[in-house]
Each structure stands twice: as structure tokens, then as C-alpha cells.
Design a protein around this motif. Sequence first.
Motif, PDB file in Angstrom:
ATOM      1  N   LYS A 149      -1.463   0.900   0.826  1.00  0.00           N
ATOM      2  CA  LYS A 149      -0.194   0.249   0.504  1.00  0.00           C
ATOM      3  C   LYS A 149      -0.564  -1.000  -0.291  1.00  0.00           C
ATOM      4  CE  LYS A 149       1.895   2.045   4.647  1.00  0.00           C
ATOM      5  NZ  LYS A 149       2.177   1.799   6.030  1.00  0.00           N
ATOM      6  N   GLY A 150      -0.744  -0.819  -1.592  1.00  0.00           N
ATOM      7  CA  GLY A 150      -1.236  -1.913  -2.427  1.00  0.00           C
ATOM      8  C   GLY A 150      -2.691  -2.184  -2.094  1.00  0.00           C
ATOM      9  N   ALA A 151      -3.004  -3.432  -1.824  1.00  0.00           N
ATOM     10  CA  ALA A 151      -4.381  -3.813  -1.523  1.00  0.00           C
ATOM     11  C   ALA A 151      -4.776  -3.543  -0.071  1.00  0.00           C
ATOM     12  CB  ALA A 151      -4.596  -5.285  -1.839  1.00  0.00           C
ATOM     13  N   VAL A 152      -3.803  -3.156   0.748  1.00  0.00           N
ATOM     14  CA  VAL A 152      -4.046  -2.931   2.170  1.00  0.00           C
ATOM     15  C   VAL A 152      -4.135  -1.429   2.443  1.00  0.00           C
ATOM     16  CG1 VAL A 152      -3.120  -3.297   4.493  1.00  0.00           C
ATOM     17  CG2 VAL A 152      -2.798  -5.044   2.745  1.00  0.00           C
ATOM     18  N   ALA A 153      -5.043  -1.066   3.325  1.00  0.00           N
ATOM     19  CA  ALA A 153      -5.185   0.345   3.684  1.00  0.00           C
ATOM     20  C   ALA A 153      -4.993   0.530   5.179  1.00  0.00           C
ATOM     21  CB  ALA A 153      -6.565   0.860   3.282  1.00  0.00           C
ATOM     22  N   ASP A 154      -4.214   1.524   5.535  1.00  0.00           N
ATOM     23  CA  ASP A 154      -4.085   1.950   6.922  1.00  0.00           C
ATOM     24  C   ASP A 154      -4.959   3.177   7.115  1.00  0.00           C
ATOM     25  OD1 ASP A 154      -2.177   0.020   7.636  1.00  0.00           O
ATOM     26  OD2 ASP A 154      -0.516   1.296   6.979  1.00  0.00           O
ATOM     27  N   THR A 155      -5.619   3.249   8.246  1.00  0.00           N
ATOM     28  CA  THR A 155      -6.411   4.427   8.563  1.00  0.00           C
ATOM     29  C   THR A 155      -5.720   5.171   9.691  1.00  0.00           C
ATOM     30  OG1 THR A 155      -8.457   3.325   7.906  1.00  0.00           O
ATOM     31  CG2 THR A 155      -8.660   5.278   9.294  1.00  0.00           C
ATOM     32  N   ILE A 156      -5.430   6.431   9.422  1.00  0.00           N
ATOM     33  CA  ILE A 156      -4.780   7.287  10.408  1.00  0.00           C
ATOM     34  C   ILE A 156      -5.849   8.189  10.993  1.00  0.00           C
ATOM     35  CG2 ILE A 156      -3.000   9.032  10.782  1.00  0.00           C
ATOM     36  CD1 ILE A 156      -1.790   7.879   8.051  1.00  0.00           C
TER      37      ILE A 156
END
Length: 128
Positions: free
Chosen positions: A10-17
Motif C-alpha cells: 500500500k504505497g511505501a508500506v507492505a502488509d504480509t499476509i
Amino acid sequence: MITIYEEQRKGAVADTIEHSHASFEECLEVIQRMDGFTRSQVTIQYRENMIMIGGGGHEFIVTVETRTAIHNLLGSLEEEEEFAELTVGGQACEFPQKYIVRLELVESALLQLLADTSAELNWEVIEK
């Protein structure tokens, strides 16, 4: 046991699922969702191996790290000096063309690694 780590940016941020106790089919579903932009990196942990898949859409790279070596899946055996730009983990990088593979080769590699099937695949092996 198979664990999938799916990165969604999400833009510069990453979520790890995290997908625990995953199946081969779930691995394929996650990889097929990779678009090379918001989803450009998937890591699969199986036994003591880490299978890293980058890219998305129609172009991927596959690297497998074991305790003793790093294995890079090869798409083209021709000695090409061309480079291709591919986004991995949200970062645009240039990779030698020989590492760029299609989804069909990714699927064959996963079958070989997760289901112990034999496949005619070419791997570059770098000893640690």
C-alpha cells in the motif's frame, strides 16, 4: 507443512499476509494474484527450504534457499546479456533475462519442490 507469506503493498508500506497449513493449490492461487505492482513478492516455507517468487503478471523469478545452496530457476539457457526490469517486493530491479520465467515454469517448479514430482527444469546452483 507449507506456509505462504504474501506481501501486499500500500504505497511505501507492505502488509504480509500469512497462510499457514497451505496446500499446493493455495500456493498457486496466491502466485496467480501477483500483479507485479501491489503484489510482487511471495515466500513459501516448506520443510527447511524458502521458496521466493518475485514479479507478477507474466514474468516471475524463482529462488530457492536451502541450508547449503541457493537455486535460481532458469528460463532461457541462451547466453543473453539482456536485462529485464521486474518489480520484487515493491522495488523495481533489473535481472538477467535468463532468470525471467513464465507462470507455467513457476507451477512446474512448485510441483517439483512441494510434491516431489520430477520436471525438466534448469536451475543455477550457488553453493553457500
